[in-house]
Each structure stands twice: as structure tokens, then as C-alpha cells.
Design a protein around this motif. Structure first.
Motif, PDB file in Angstrom:
ATOM      1  N   GLY A   1     -30.837  35.498 -38.691  1.00 28.32           N
ATOM      2  CA  GLY A   1     -32.012  35.028 -37.964  1.00 28.32           C
ATOM      3  C   GLY A   1     -32.019  33.571 -37.575  1.00 28.32           C
ATOM      4  O   GLY A   1     -33.083  33.022 -37.270  1.00 28.32           O
ATOM      5  N   PHE A   2     -30.850  32.920 -37.544  1.00 29.16           N
ATOM      6  CA  PHE A   2     -30.777  31.505 -37.166  1.00 29.16           C
ATOM      7  C   PHE A   2     -29.954  31.321 -35.888  1.00 29.16           C
ATOM      8  O   PHE A   2     -29.073  30.473 -35.808  1.00 29.16           O
ATOM      9  N   THR A   3     -30.293  32.121 -34.879  1.00 28.40           N
ATOM     10  CA  THR A   3     -29.604  32.025 -33.594  1.00 28.40           C
ATOM     11  C   THR A   3     -29.714  30.630 -33.000  1.00 28.40           C
ATOM     12  O   THR A   3     -28.777  30.126 -32.375  1.00 28.40           O
ATOM     13  N   GLY A   4     -30.864  29.984 -33.194  1.00 29.20           N
ATOM     14  CA  GLY A   4     -31.067  28.651 -32.640  1.00 29.20           C
ATOM     15  C   GLY A   4     -30.022  27.654 -33.093  1.00 29.20           C
ATOM     16  O   GLY A   4     -29.661  26.736 -32.339  1.00 29.20           O
ATOM     17  N   CYS A   5     -29.537  27.809 -34.301  1.00 29.38           N
ATOM     18  CA  CYS A   5     -28.510  26.888 -34.804  1.00 29.38           C
ATOM     19  C   CYS A   5     -27.195  27.063 -34.064  1.00 29.38           C
ATOM     20  O   CYS A   5     -26.435  26.094 -33.891  1.00 29.38           O
ATOM     21  N   THR A   6     -26.897  28.269 -33.626  1.00 31.99           N
ATOM     22  CA  THR A   6     -25.607  28.544 -32.997  1.00 31.99           C
ATOM     23  C   THR A   6     -25.533  28.041 -31.562  1.00 31.99           C
ATOM     24  O   THR A   6     -24.438  27.954 -30.995  1.00 31.99           O
ATOM     25  N   VAL A   7     -26.665  27.722 -30.954  1.00 33.85           N
ATOM     26  CA  VAL A   7     -26.646  27.245 -29.568  1.00 33.85           C
ATOM     27  C   VAL A   7     -26.785  25.730 -29.481  1.00 33.85           C
ATOM     28  O   VAL A   7     -26.702  25.151 -28.401  1.00 33.85           O
ATOM     29  N   TYR A   8     -26.977  25.088 -30.615  1.00 36.41           N
ATOM     30  CA  TYR A   8     -27.186  23.636 -30.621  1.00 36.41           C
ATOM     31  C   TYR A   8     -25.857  22.888 -30.661  1.00 36.41           C
ATOM     32  O   TYR A   8     -24.894  23.322 -31.285  1.00 36.41           O
ATOM     33  N   ASP A   9     -25.826  21.741 -29.997  1.00 36.41           N
ATOM     34  CA  ASP A   9     -24.680  20.830 -30.091  1.00 36.41           C
ATOM     35  C   ASP A   9     -25.213  19.411 -29.970  1.00 36.41           C
ATOM     36  O   ASP A   9     -26.094  19.136 -29.146  1.00 36.41           O
ATOM     37  N   CYS A  10     -24.689  18.511 -30.782  1.00 35.18           N
ATOM     38  CA  CYS A  10     -25.192  17.140 -30.796  1.00 35.18           C
ATOM     39  C   CYS A  10     -24.428  16.221 -29.862  1.00 35.18           C
ATOM     40  O   CYS A  10     -24.706  15.018 -29.822  1.00 35.18           O
ATOM     41  N   PHE A  11     -23.459  16.748 -29.113  1.00 36.89           N
ATOM     42  CA  PHE A  11     -22.627  15.945 -28.207  1.00 36.89           C
ATOM     43  C   PHE A  11     -21.885  14.830 -28.961  1.00 36.89           C
ATOM     44  O   PHE A  11     -21.599  13.785 -28.407  1.00 36.89           O
ATOM     45  N   GLY A  12     -21.598  15.071 -30.237  1.00 35.89           N
ATOM     46  CA  GLY A  12     -20.843  14.088 -31.011  1.00 35.89           C
ATOM     47  C   GLY A  12     -21.689  13.007 -31.639  1.00 35.89           C
ATOM     48  O   GLY A  12     -21.159  12.100 -32.301  1.00 35.89           O
TER      49      GLY A  12
ATOM     50  N   VAL B   1     -31.875   9.688 -31.064  1.00 44.68           N
ATOM     51  CA  VAL B   1     -31.682   8.664 -30.030  1.00 44.68           C
ATOM     52  C   VAL B   1     -30.236   8.680 -29.558  1.00 44.68           C
ATOM     53  O   VAL B   1     -29.951   8.713 -28.354  1.00 44.68           O
ATOM     54  N   VAL B   2     -29.306   8.676 -30.500  1.00 48.37           N
ATOM     55  CA  VAL B   2     -27.889   8.676 -30.141  1.00 48.37           C
ATOM     56  C   VAL B   2     -27.501   9.995 -29.490  1.00 48.37           C
ATOM     57  O   VAL B   2     -26.672  10.041 -28.574  1.00 48.37           O
ATOM     58  N   ARG B   3     -28.153  11.068 -29.903  1.00 49.38           N
ATOM     59  CA  ARG B   3     -27.867  12.369 -29.283  1.00 49.38           C
ATOM     60  C   ARG B   3     -28.214  12.345 -27.792  1.00 49.38           C
ATOM     61  O   ARG B   3     -27.454  12.840 -26.964  1.00 49.38           O
ATOM     62  N   GLN B   4     -29.347  11.759 -27.446  1.00 48.82           N
ATOM     63  CA  GLN B   4     -29.728  11.653 -26.036  1.00 48.82           C
ATOM     64  C   GLN B   4     -28.750  10.773 -25.253  1.00 48.82           C
ATOM     65  O   GLN B   4     -28.397  11.083 -24.110  1.00 48.82           O
ATOM     66  N   LEU B   5     -28.316   9.687 -25.872  1.00 47.43           N
ATOM     67  CA  LEU B   5     -27.354   8.803 -25.212  1.00 47.43           C
ATOM     68  C   LEU B   5     -26.022   9.506 -25.013  1.00 47.43           C
ATOM     69  O   LEU B   5     -25.367   9.354 -23.970  1.00 47.43           O
ATOM     70  N   HIS B   6     -25.601  10.298 -25.986  1.00 41.61           N
ATOM     71  CA  HIS B   6     -24.334  11.018 -25.864  1.00 41.61           C
ATOM     72  C   HIS B   6     -24.418  12.105 -24.794  1.00 41.61           C
ATOM     73  O   HIS B   6     -23.423  12.387 -24.115  1.00 41.61           O
ATOM     74  N   GLU B   7     -25.576  12.705 -24.634  1.00 41.13           N
ATOM     75  CA  GLU B   7     -25.731  13.679 -23.555  1.00 41.13           C
ATOM     76  C   GLU B   7     -25.567  12.980 -22.197  1.00 41.13           C
ATOM     77  O   GLU B   7     -24.918  13.516 -21.288  1.00 41.13           O
ATOM     78  N   LEU B   8     -26.128  11.791 -22.071  1.00 39.74           N
ATOM     79  CA  LEU B   8     -25.941  11.004 -20.848  1.00 39.74           C
ATOM     80  C   LEU B   8     -24.461  10.673 -20.648  1.00 39.74           C
ATOM     81  O   LEU B   8     -23.961  10.717 -19.520  1.00 39.74           O
ATOM     82  N   LEU B   9     -23.770  10.339 -21.729  1.00 45.09           N
ATOM     83  CA  LEU B   9     -22.334  10.049 -21.636  1.00 45.09           C
ATOM     84  C   LEU B   9     -21.575  11.262 -21.109  1.00 45.09           C
ATOM     85  O   LEU B   9     -20.612  11.121 -20.345  1.00 45.09           O
ATOM     86  N   TRP B  10     -21.995  12.454 -21.519  1.00 41.67           N
ATOM     87  CA  TRP B  10     -21.350  13.682 -21.042  1.00 41.67           C
ATOM     88  C   TRP B  10     -21.471  13.792 -19.521  1.00 41.67           C
ATOM     89  O   TRP B  10     -20.498  14.047 -18.821  1.00 41.67           O
ATOM     90  N   TYR B  11     -22.684  13.573 -19.005  1.00 40.68           N
ATOM     91  CA  TYR B  11     -22.904  13.680 -17.564  1.00 40.68           C
ATOM     92  C   TYR B  11     -22.145  12.595 -16.799  1.00 40.68           C
ATOM     93  O   TYR B  11     -21.525  12.870 -15.761  1.00 40.68           O
TER      94      TYR B  11
ATOM     95  N   HIS C   1     -13.259   7.574 -21.264  1.00 40.89           N
ATOM     96  CA  HIS C   1     -13.969   8.832 -21.495  1.00 40.89           C
ATOM     97  C   HIS C   1     -13.660   9.873 -20.428  1.00 40.89           C
ATOM     98  O   HIS C   1     -13.887  11.061 -20.633  1.00 40.89           O
ATOM     99  N   THR C   2     -13.151   9.456 -19.282  1.00 39.85           N
ATOM    100  CA  THR C   2     -12.945  10.413 -18.204  1.00 39.85           C
ATOM    101  C   THR C   2     -11.817  11.371 -18.516  1.00 39.85           C
ATOM    102  O   THR C   2     -11.763  12.458 -17.957  1.00 39.85           O
ATOM    103  N   SER C   3     -10.888  10.999 -19.389  1.00 38.38           N
ATOM    104  CA  SER C   3      -9.743  11.850 -19.655  1.00 38.38           C
ATOM    105  C   SER C   3      -9.902  12.680 -20.919  1.00 38.38           C
ATOM    106  O   SER C   3      -9.188  13.655 -21.123  1.00 38.38           O
ATOM    107  N   ASP C   4     -10.824  12.311 -21.794  1.00 34.05           N
ATOM    108  CA  ASP C   4     -10.961  13.022 -23.058  1.00 34.05           C
ATOM    109  C   ASP C   4     -12.409  12.967 -23.530  1.00 34.05           C
ATOM    110  O   ASP C   4     -12.917  11.903 -23.851  1.00 34.05           O
ATOM    111  N   ARG C   5     -13.046  14.153 -23.580  1.00 34.68           N
ATOM    112  CA  ARG C   5     -14.431  14.198 -24.018  1.00 34.68           C
ATOM    113  C   ARG C   5     -14.558  14.707 -25.444  1.00 34.68           C
ATOM    114  O   ARG C   5     -15.612  15.179 -25.854  1.00 34.68           O
ATOM    115  N   ALA C   6     -13.465  14.603 -26.220  1.00 28.40           N
ATOM    116  CA  ALA C   6     -13.495  15.094 -27.594  1.00 28.40           C
ATOM    117  C   ALA C   6     -14.579  14.415 -28.410  1.00 28.40           C
ATOM    118  O   ALA C   6     -15.222  15.029 -29.265  1.00 28.40           O
TER     119      ALA C   6
END
Length: 276
Positions: A63-74, A106-116, A4-9
């Protein structure tokens, strides 16, 4: 285990391989970010039968600005294609859909941790804790590959508490390299603060509230921005070179311009050029 260190795709959302999970699982309320109310578990009325957003190109103007700032981290594509083997939430009994929508956050939170964790392993200053970071990365990745029932019962908070000391130590090691007196603004309420041109090199801004703050021309090099709320923060001409634990959703919620300098792992939000 993949490197994961070389590619965060795999830690970036790929809507083409997802069943529109964020458009169903997540709730939102009528506000400046969303034009309507929608409870968790109910599909957004803009979601088509092909799992694609019918107004994707017009989200901000409608009026859906909130959707444009969201990302699920894969997490969306992993839950759709791996956890549930390509079977969408519309297929099968209600229990199937409910389980899928419960597992996604649940997986979204884990993927955010993977990002960090992945980012921490790219930081030379954090070398003293690289071994621990690698173990935490492998363990977190293994958790994301568990079955639906195990994921649904997982205590993500407990796992985050286990990983957090490594991220804190990483922050200390990286910021120590900036020298001088480093500002501690951890968890600070800086909503609307006037910080134009501020020297925030190596600052600890973990969890800081910077909503609508003026950071034009500020120096944020090597600052820790994990969990900082950057909604409507003005980053015009700010220098975020080397800023770490910064995510795309945080940037997407902020304002900036062509003079804003960013870490190489992140992309300049399209709406910055449009002046939104």
C-alpha cells in the motif's frame, strides 16, 4: 563547474548515500498511494536504523505506491553528504534534524530545475538561448552548495520565476521544429480524457492534468511535458520520443508497457512489466 550536460547521474536519487530524508521530511495521508498517515518530520515506521526502507521490495503490495513514484533528483545525497557533511538527522540536538529536514525540500526543488536546465542544454533547437541556460545552470548549482542557513532562507519561487522564461523560450524553439499547427493544452484539465491515438506532436502540455487519461498509442513526440500530472495515465504504445522536460517521477506515476517509446534519458518503470 561540472559539465551537467553530459552526465545527469548526480540528478538521480541515490538512497545508499542518503539518510532516508524523504522518509522523514515529507508528509503523506492514508489513501490509494499510502497505507497510513504520516506528518512531516516524523520518520516512516518502515524506515530502519540504517536509513533503509524495511519493505522496499514490497512497497506496492503493502500500500505504499506513492513511495515508488517519488524521486528527489539527487537532493537527498547532496543534503546528506555535502550540506551536512555526512552527519545524519539522528545525530545532535533537535535543531540539527529540523534544519536538515527543512533544507531537503529546498534542494530538491533546485535539483529539479537543474534537471530541466541540463536537458535544455542538450537540445540543438534551443541553441539561441544556450548561453542564458548555462548561466542559469551555474547559478542554480551554486545555490545548492550554500550552507544550511542560507538554503533555509532561500526564496526558491523567486529563483524559479527567473529561470522560467528561459525554459519557456526553449519550449517554443523546440516545438517550432515540428511544423504544422501545434496544440496548446497548457494547464488544461484533461483528467480521464480519451486521447487514444491522438496526434500531440509538439504540443504544449505544461502543467496539464492528465490523471487517468487514455493516451494509448498517442504521438507525443517533441511535446513539452513540464509539470504535467501523469498519475495513472495510460501510455501504452504511446510515442514519447523527443518529449522534453519529462521526469522519472512523472513516468513512474503513469502506466505503460513494452511498446511505450521513451526519451533516452529516462528508464522504463519496473512496475510497468509487472502490470501494476
Amino acid at each position: 563547474m561540472p559539465d551537467h550536460t553530459s552526465d545527469r547521474a548526480g540528478l538521480r536519487g541515490d538512497c545508499r548515500r542518503c539518510f532516508g530524508l524523504c522518509c522523514v521530511a515529507l508528509p503523506f495521508a492514508a489513501s490509494a498511494d499510502f497505507a497510513i498517515d504520516k506528518p512531516a518530520g516524523r520518520p516512516c515506521p518502515n524506515l530502519g536504523g540504517d536509513h533503509r526502507c524495511g519493505i522496499h521490495a514490497e512497497l506496492r503490495t503493502k500500500g505504499f505506491t506513492g513511495c515508488t513514484v517519488y524521486d528527489c533528483f539527487g537532493a537527498g545525497q547532496k543534503v546528506s553528504q555535502l550540506t551536512f557533511g555526512g552527519r545524519d538527522w539522528r545525530t545532535g540536538p533537535p535543531e540539527h534534524a529540523r534544519r536538515m529536514l527543512d533544507v531537503f525540500p529546498v534542494v530538491r526543488q533546485l535539483h529539479e530545475l537543474l534537471w530541466y536546465l541540463t536537458e535544455a542544454l542538450t537540445l540543438p533547437a534551443a541553441r539561441p538561448v544556450h548561453a542564458g541556460l548555462r548561466r542559469a545552470l551555474d547559478e542554480t548549482e551554486a545555490l545548492t552548495r550554500r550552507g544550511p542557513e542560507e538554503l533555509g532562507a532561500l526564496d526558491v519561487g523567486a529563483h524559479r520565476q527567473k529561470v522560467n522564461p528561459l525554459l519557456l523560450r526553449t519550449s517554443e524553439l523546440v516545438r517550432a521544429g515540428t511544423g504544422g499547427r501545434r496544440k496548446n493544452r497548457r494547464g488544461a484539465d484533461l483528467m480521464g480524457a480519451r486521447l487514444k491515438g491522438a496526434d500531440l506532436r509538439g504540443a504544449d502540455l505544461r502543467g496539464a492534468c492528465l490523471i487517468a487519461a487514455d493516451l494509448t498509442g498517442a504521438d507525443l513526440r517533441d511535446a513539452d511535458l513540464i509539470g504535467a500530472d501523469l498519475r495513472d495515465t495510460d501510455l501504452t504504445d504511446a510515442d514519447l520520443t523527443g518529449a522534453f522536460f519529462l521526469t522519472q517521477p512523472q513516468l513512474n506515476g503513469a502506466r505503460g508497457g513494452p511498446g511505450t517509446r521513451l526519451p533516452g534519458s529516462l528508464t522504463r518503470p519496473v512496475h510497468w512489466a509487472a502490470g501494476f
